[in-house]
Design an enzyme around this catalytic site. Structure first.
Site, PDB file in Angstrom:
ATOM      1  N   HIS A 124       0.812  -1.222   0.000  1.00 57.96           N
ATOM      2  CA  HIS A 124       0.000   0.000   0.000  1.00 57.96           C
ATOM      3  C   HIS A 124       0.846   1.273   0.000  1.00 57.96           C
ATOM      4  CE1 HIS A 124       0.445  -0.456   4.487  1.00 57.96           C
ATOM      5  NE2 HIS A 124       0.535   0.857   4.417  1.00 57.96           N
ATOM      6  N   ASP A 154       0.281  -7.700   1.225  1.00 59.86           N
ATOM      7  CA  ASP A 154       0.608  -6.289   1.444  1.00 59.86           C
ATOM      8  C   ASP A 154       2.118  -6.079   1.455  1.00 59.86           C
ATOM      9  OD1 ASP A 154       0.108  -3.588   1.729  1.00 59.86           O
ATOM     10  OD2 ASP A 154       0.024  -3.662   3.917  1.00 59.86           O
ATOM     11  N   SER A 231       4.804   2.387   8.013  1.00 61.72           N
ATOM     12  CA  SER A 231       4.451   1.297   7.101  1.00 61.72           C
ATOM     13  C   SER A 231       5.630   0.924   6.217  1.00 61.72           C
ATOM     14  CB  SER A 231       3.271   1.701   6.212  1.00 61.72           C
ATOM     15  OG  SER A 231       2.087   1.788   6.955  1.00 61.72           O
TER      16      SER A 231
END
Length: 479
Positions: A124, A154, A231
């Site tokens: 993402h 992911d 992230s």
């Protein structure tokens, strides 16, 4: 003399009264001791700085990891399509889209995993980015190339043109223990090279953040502080080994509230190796539909244990069917690793490749049966026929349109997508409600024709149909 003596006595009495009042109202610190009868009391030992061997040492791990964690800036262009259906005759029946583009930027982190510039991050963070910029800890800046993205885990792999870079060594996430000290390294709120500490709170967490039954969710949960910008950053142990890629937080505010989640490094290794060797994920499939076992489900099915996953359906021609696994079996272990639920099952299988031969233990009618399964690819597995009319494949479930819909849309055949999950159809941008009419301009009038049209082909196919609002749409479906 009497007068002076009287004054003196009055002064002495006044002083005595003042002293008495002061003592009466003076604040006192009272100490109370309580020692219940029969219970011996002893002083609690304190291990402070004089016993450093009892405290975790984060300095080595931090020194190693901060130089191998990078800052990522991704530039995106959000596209919006508006279809003009007022003059379909002049478009030969095809809608004329008008495209609007809105640029925006997102920030994240990444981990260098090889000295020649390969960097792993979250899907993402970079998926669909038009430009990815990487800044190293020493402030050098590079434009990165996206090697591959995998929404189901992911994870993504990118690369910069550089050599002799510091990188992190893989640990083993299977050996990570609950209560173990860990460090999270990343760039929260663009605060570069930030290190936070915590412990492993849980393993094999499924938080349903990827939104698909085919998604691999078996997160390592920690209480190391993670915020937006972390992230794709590193989760390392006290030896500085990479044990996970930070991916998500559980929060009602969008900011850290005590729960953070990382993708286990054993899954990361598989994804990185596939992208480096093949340019795409070589995903293995068992070919089963399964159900989590809880107390009520075990009672309903007459199961004697809550361990394992219950097999509801076996895909025709799939790896499980060929190995002898049957509907009603309970898988308890794969590759000699215990399976207690969906997360563990998905984590184990995601680390394997098509062609791998693995031992699988199942419980059938109260007896353990040991089988050997040869895993296959997704393209090798046969579509699951729900019944004679419905079909489920590539993440989409189809059923024939009704007679009323045929009249409404002026069709004599068509298959409506009633449910869509992560897979080839969702990747192509197709939405629920789409009525598929033709594949490669050939009509599909039955579930069998639809299955045959979408299997056994290389490259891709052209799909056309319409949405409930009457808008025609065309998609290229990669196979």
């Amino acid at each position: 003399m009497k007068k002076y003596v009287g004054i003196f006595l009055i002064a002495v009495m006044g002083g005595a009264v003042s002293l008495g009042l002061y003592k009466a109202f003076e604040k006192k610190t009272s100490v109370y001791y309580s020692k219940p009868e029969g219970i011996p009391a002893r002083q609690v030992a304190f291990y402070g700085p004089s016993a450093p061997g009892n405290l975790p040492d984060f300095e080595k791990a931090a020194a190693i990891s901060v130089h191998a964690v990078v800052h990522i800036k991704s530039d995106f262009q959000q596209k919006s399509l508006v279809y003009d259906d007022f003059f379909p005759l002049f478009n030969f029946g095809n809608p004329a889209p008008r495209e609007y583009i809105s640029p925006y930027t997102a920030m994240g982190s990444g981990v260098i995993v090889t000295g020649d510039g390969y960097i792993v991050t979250n899907n993402h963070v970079v998926q669909d980015a038009v430009k990815v910029t990487v800044t190293l800890n020493d402030k050098r800046v590079y434009t990165a190339t996206v090697v591959g993205t995998d929404p189901s885990t992911d994870l993504a792999l990118i690369r910069i043109d550089e050599h002799d870079l510091p990188y992190l060594v893989y640990g083993n996430s299977d050996e990570v223990k609950i209560g173990e000290w860990v460090l999270a390294v990343g760039n929260p709120f663009n605060l570069t090279s930030t290190v936070t500490a915590g412990i492993v709170s849980a393993k094999a967490r499924d938080i349903n953040i990827l939104g698909s039954k085919g998604a691999v969710e078996s997160f390592i949960q920690t209480d190391a502080a993670i915020n937006p910008g972390n992230s794709g950053g590193a989760l390392v142990n006290t030896d500085g080994e990479l044990i996970g890629i930070n991916a998500a937080i559980a929060s009602g505010t969008g900011y850290y509230t005590g729960y953070s989640f990382a993708i286990p490094v054993n899954i990361v290794k598989k994804v990185v190796e596939d992208f480096m060797k093949y340019g795409k994920i070589q995903r293995a499939f068992l070919g089963i539909a399964y159900h989590e076992i809880d107390d009520q489900f075990a009672k309903d099915k007459g199961l004697s244990s809550l361990s394992g996953v219950y097999i509801e359906e076996v895909v025709s021609g799939g790896a499980a069917e060929k190995a002898g696994i049957k509907s009603g079996d309970v898988i308890t272990s794969i590759k000699n690793k215990p399976v207690n639920g969906k997360s563990e099952l998905m984590e184990i299988v995601s680390q394997l490749s098509p062609g791998d031969v693995v031992p699988v233990s199942v419980v059938r009618d109260g007896r353990q049966i040991d089988l050997t399964v040869t895993l296959i690819t997704e393209s090798s597995k046969t579509a699951v026929a729900v019944n004679n009319n419905k079909l489920s494949m590539f993440g989409a479930t189809f059923e024939p349109i009704s007679d009323k819909e045929k009249v409404k849309y002026g069709l004599t055949y068509g298959f409506k997508i009633t449910k869509i999950e992560q897979g080839k159809f969702s990747d192509a941008g197709i939405r629920t409600g789409f009525i598929l009419v033709n594949v490669d301009r050939q009509p599909v009038t039955s579930a069998g024709q639809l299955k045959d049209a979408l299997t056994g082909k290389e490259g891709g196919v052209l799909i056309d149909g319409l949405y409930p609002n009457g808008m025609r749409a065309y998609y290229g479906l990669g196979l």
